[in-house]
Design a protein around this motif. Structure first.
Motif, short mmCIF file in Angstrom:
data_model
loop_
_atom_site.label_atom_id
_atom_site.label_comp_id
_atom_site.label_asym_id
_atom_site.label_seq_id
_atom_site.Cartn_x
_atom_site.Cartn_y
_atom_site.Cartn_z
N ASP A 437 0.84 -1.20 0.00
CA ASP A 437 0.00 0.00 0.00
C ASP A 437 0.87 1.25 0.00
O ASP A 437 0.62 2.21 -0.75
N ILE A 438 1.92 1.25 0.84
CA ILE A 438 2.81 2.41 0.89
C ILE A 438 3.55 2.58 -0.42
O ILE A 438 3.72 3.71 -0.93
N LEU A 439 4.00 1.48 -1.01
CA LEU A 439 4.68 1.57 -2.31
C LEU A 439 3.75 2.14 -3.37
O LEU A 439 4.18 2.93 -4.23
N THR A 440 2.48 1.76 -3.34
CA THR A 440 1.51 2.29 -4.29
C THR A 440 1.33 3.79 -4.11
O THR A 440 1.27 4.55 -5.08
N ILE A 441 1.27 4.24 -2.85
CA ILE A 441 1.13 5.68 -2.58
C ILE A 441 2.38 6.43 -3.03
O ILE A 441 2.28 7.51 -3.64
N ARG A 442 3.54 5.84 -2.78
CA ARG A 442 4.78 6.47 -3.23
C ARG A 442 4.81 6.64 -4.75
O ARG A 442 5.31 7.64 -5.27
N GLN A 443 4.30 5.66 -5.45
CA GLN A 443 4.31 5.71 -6.92
C GLN A 443 3.45 6.84 -7.45
O GLN A 443 3.80 7.52 -8.42
N GLY A 444 2.28 7.07 -6.80
CA GLY A 444 1.40 8.14 -7.24
C GLY A 444 0.79 7.90 -8.60
O GLY A 444 0.65 6.75 -9.04
N CYS A 445 0.44 8.96 -9.28
CA CYS A 445 -0.13 8.91 -10.63
C CYS A 445 0.74 9.77 -11.54
O CYS A 445 0.37 10.90 -11.91
N VAL A 446 1.89 9.25 -11.89
CA VAL A 446 2.86 10.02 -12.67
C VAL A 446 2.27 10.44 -14.01
O VAL A 446 2.50 11.56 -14.49
N ASP A 447 1.46 9.57 -14.61
CA ASP A 447 0.88 9.89 -15.91
C ASP A 447 -0.11 11.05 -15.83
O ASP A 447 -0.41 11.70 -16.84
N ARG A 448 -0.59 11.32 -14.64
CA ARG A 448 -1.51 12.46 -14.43
C ARG A 448 -0.81 13.64 -13.78
O ARG A 448 -1.45 14.64 -13.44
N GLY A 449 0.51 13.54 -13.60
CA GLY A 449 1.24 14.63 -12.97
C GLY A 449 0.87 14.81 -11.51
O GLY A 449 0.90 15.92 -10.98
N LEU A 450 0.55 13.69 -10.83
CA LEU A 450 0.05 13.74 -9.47
C LEU A 450 0.93 12.87 -8.57
O LEU A 450 1.09 11.66 -8.81
N TRP A 451 1.51 13.48 -7.54
CA TRP A 451 2.48 12.82 -6.66
C TRP A 451 2.04 12.96 -5.22
O TRP A 451 1.34 13.91 -4.86
N PHE A 452 2.48 12.01 -4.38
CA PHE A 452 2.09 12.02 -2.98
C PHE A 452 3.33 11.84 -2.09
O PHE A 452 4.18 11.00 -2.37
N CYS A 453 3.40 12.64 -1.05
CA CYS A 453 4.49 12.47 -0.08
C CYS A 453 3.98 12.78 1.31
O CYS A 453 2.94 13.41 1.50
N GLY A 454 4.72 12.31 2.29
CA GLY A 454 4.35 12.48 3.69
C GLY A 454 4.82 11.30 4.50
O GLY A 454 5.39 10.34 3.95
N GLU A 455 4.55 11.31 5.80
CA GLU A 455 5.01 10.21 6.65
C GLU A 455 4.38 8.88 6.27
O GLU A 455 4.90 7.81 6.58
N HIS A 456 3.25 8.91 5.57
CA HIS A 456 2.56 7.70 5.12
C HIS A 456 3.12 7.18 3.79
O HIS A 456 2.66 6.14 3.30
#
Length: 492
Positions: A437-456
């Motif tokens: 789950d964390i790896l999926t969040i780290r990956q984000g949606c690069v094709d949509r220009g959408l990234w996620f970061c934080g302690e999670h």
């Protein structure tokens, strides 16, 4: 480097906490244009201070949890660089049993040592299962508490010792924000940062935050009071590459890439803000991770009655009241309590204050009881709730003015909507694939220009920590830099 219209890429970052600020730092150092939209009227997110006690205290993080990987710990490095005073506790502890009597020092030290050995074995068992079959050999409903209870039965013949050790294990909740019986054994290895060296920030995190925020405050556009209500990446295609963010007052901002540096709790409660909806695997990853609840109560006295001239240096840093059975009126559930002795800090940060850490249902009970009520009523409620515990400290005299609280400060993160009314990510029993789950969040949606970061979305060994947020923001910043390098090389 450049966007498709020839200008430097413009990156929008939602959230000016540690992860967003560190991401901005990386991007700015590579020539990107950065705008940070922050819903609060300040930067820092959960790193913030209060002066209500008459001096400054952190109402967010207090600790720096380090690891044994051999790498330089980024937050410890910043603390040293900014000359932030740090405290190494003396390792002594004072334990009261469920009847309110002191546990003999020899016994508490012996059982505490054994408890940490058992927890270390739990980490190793969890890690071995991870390597063997991705943890599947550990039932998803098996908890860290189950492991500790079984080991206590195997290691200790004396029933009283077993009960004390098991009760001592409940204070693991103060590390992770929920009871030990909720903690997944399968994913215990993801909490291993709690087993490393820990130092306490004596003054506050403010200088560390200022250093992290320096580039952003000097070079980026930081817009405060800008609560994002819509993240539209529908037009983020190969021709336009634009994402549109709308804030509460109706203003819109267009960016080449968007970094969501918001807390997990906020994301869970605002999934409908994404247009179009997030991919199902990413959406489920956010919801699969659970949230903890950690609150703090600072109680300041006219003087530190619990220490004397001869015990000032040797008084235990940590005091724990195990599953109290003597406070039925205020604590019928028998929630255990712990304090840290802030009178042990060095001047000028030494104060006659004890710091209670609350977690899970106890923290929710306290915050729900005080929220929205007058300060005088809250003072009385908090004094009465905690009096059964601090009144057992040495030197307490009910007739002495030195033993009457002078000021009390309680956090209320439970009522903070921008944090999602919670604290940080937590790996609870029932979770199937927390690491994925964390790896999926780290990956984000690069094709949509959408990234996620934080302690999670942090490195596994730093989930739920300031360092985790910092490293997560750094990682996303570097990945965006590499993305544009790759596009530039392709164009050539």
């Amino acid at each position: 480097m450049g966007s498709r219209n020839g200008d430097n890429p413009h990156i929008g970052i939602v959230g000016a906490g540690v992860s967003g600020l560190r991401c901005a730092d990386i991007l700015l150092s590579h020539g990107f244009k950065v705008t940070i939209l922050e819903a609060r009227n300040r930067i820092g997110g959960r790193i913030c201070q209060s002066d209500e006690l008459g001096y400054t205290v952190d109402i967010g993080p207090n600790w720096i949890h380090t690891w044994d990987s051999g790498d330089v710990h980024p937050i410890l490095k910043l603390a040293v660089e900014t000359q932030t005073p740090l405290h190494h506790w003396n390792g002594k502890q004072l334990i009261y049993n469920s009847s309110g009597n002191k546990v003999p020092e020899e016994k508490s030290e012996r059982l505490s040592t054994l408890l940490w050995e058992i927890i270390e074995k739990a980490f190793k068992t969890s890690e071995a299962a991870r390597e063997k079959d991705k943890g599947k050999s550990i039932p998803r409903e098996e908890s860290l508490y189950d492991f500790i209870s079984k080991r206590a039965t195997e290691e200790l013949e004396d029933e009283e010792d077993r009960q004390v050790l098991i009760q001592m294990s409940e204070m693991w909740g103060a590390y992770v924000g929920e009871p030990v019986w909720k903690q997944s054994l399968r994913f215990a290895w993801m909490e291993e940062c709690c087993g490393g060296e820990e130092v306490f920030v004596e003054s506050s995190y403010s200088a560390i935050l200022d250093r992290i925020a320096k580039a952003a405050t000097e070079q980026a556009e930081v817009i405060l009071n800008a609560k994002v209500t819509s993240i539209n990446t529908a037009h983020h295609d190969k021709s336009q590459k634009k994402a549109i963010l709308r804030i509460e007052n109706g203003n819109e901002y267009k960016f080449d890439q968007v970094v969501m540096a918001t807390p997990l709790g906020w994301l869970q409660k605002n999934m409908d803000s994404f247009e179009p909806a997030l991919p199902s695997r990413l959406s489920s990853a956010f919801h699969n991770l659970k949230l903890s609840q950690l609150e703090k109560v600072f109680i300041t006295f006219p003087s530190a009655f619990w220490i004397s001239d001869t015990t000032a240096d040797s008084f235990p840093a940590y005091t724990n009241w195990l599953t109290p059975s003597y406070a039925h009126d205020t604590n019928p559930h028998g929630w255990p309590q712990e304090i840290w002795n802030l009178a042990a800090l060095a001047a000028p940060n030494k104060h006659p204050t004890i710091l209670f850490y609350l977690y899970g249902d106890c923290s929710r009970h306290i915050v729900n009881a005080i929220h929205g009520r007058p300060k005088a009523e809250n003072f009385t409620f908090l004094r009465d709730f905690f009096q059964p515990y601090y009144s057992r400290l040495p030197g307490y005299d009910v007739a002495s003015e030195a033993c009457i609280p002078k000021a009390i400060l309680a956090t209320e993160w439970l009522k903070d909507d921008l944090c999602g009314n919670a604290s940080y990510c937590n790996f609870q029993v029932g979770v199937e694939e927390a690491d994925q789950d964390i790896l999926t969040i780290r990956q984000g949606c690069v094709d949509r220009g959408l990234w996620f970061c934080g302690e999670h979305a942090a490195p596994f060994e730093e989930s739920g920590t300031v360092a985790g947020a910092y490293l997560s923001g750094e990682s996303v910043g570097r990945r965006i830099v590499e993305l544009y390098k790759d596009e530039s090389n392709t164009a050539e």
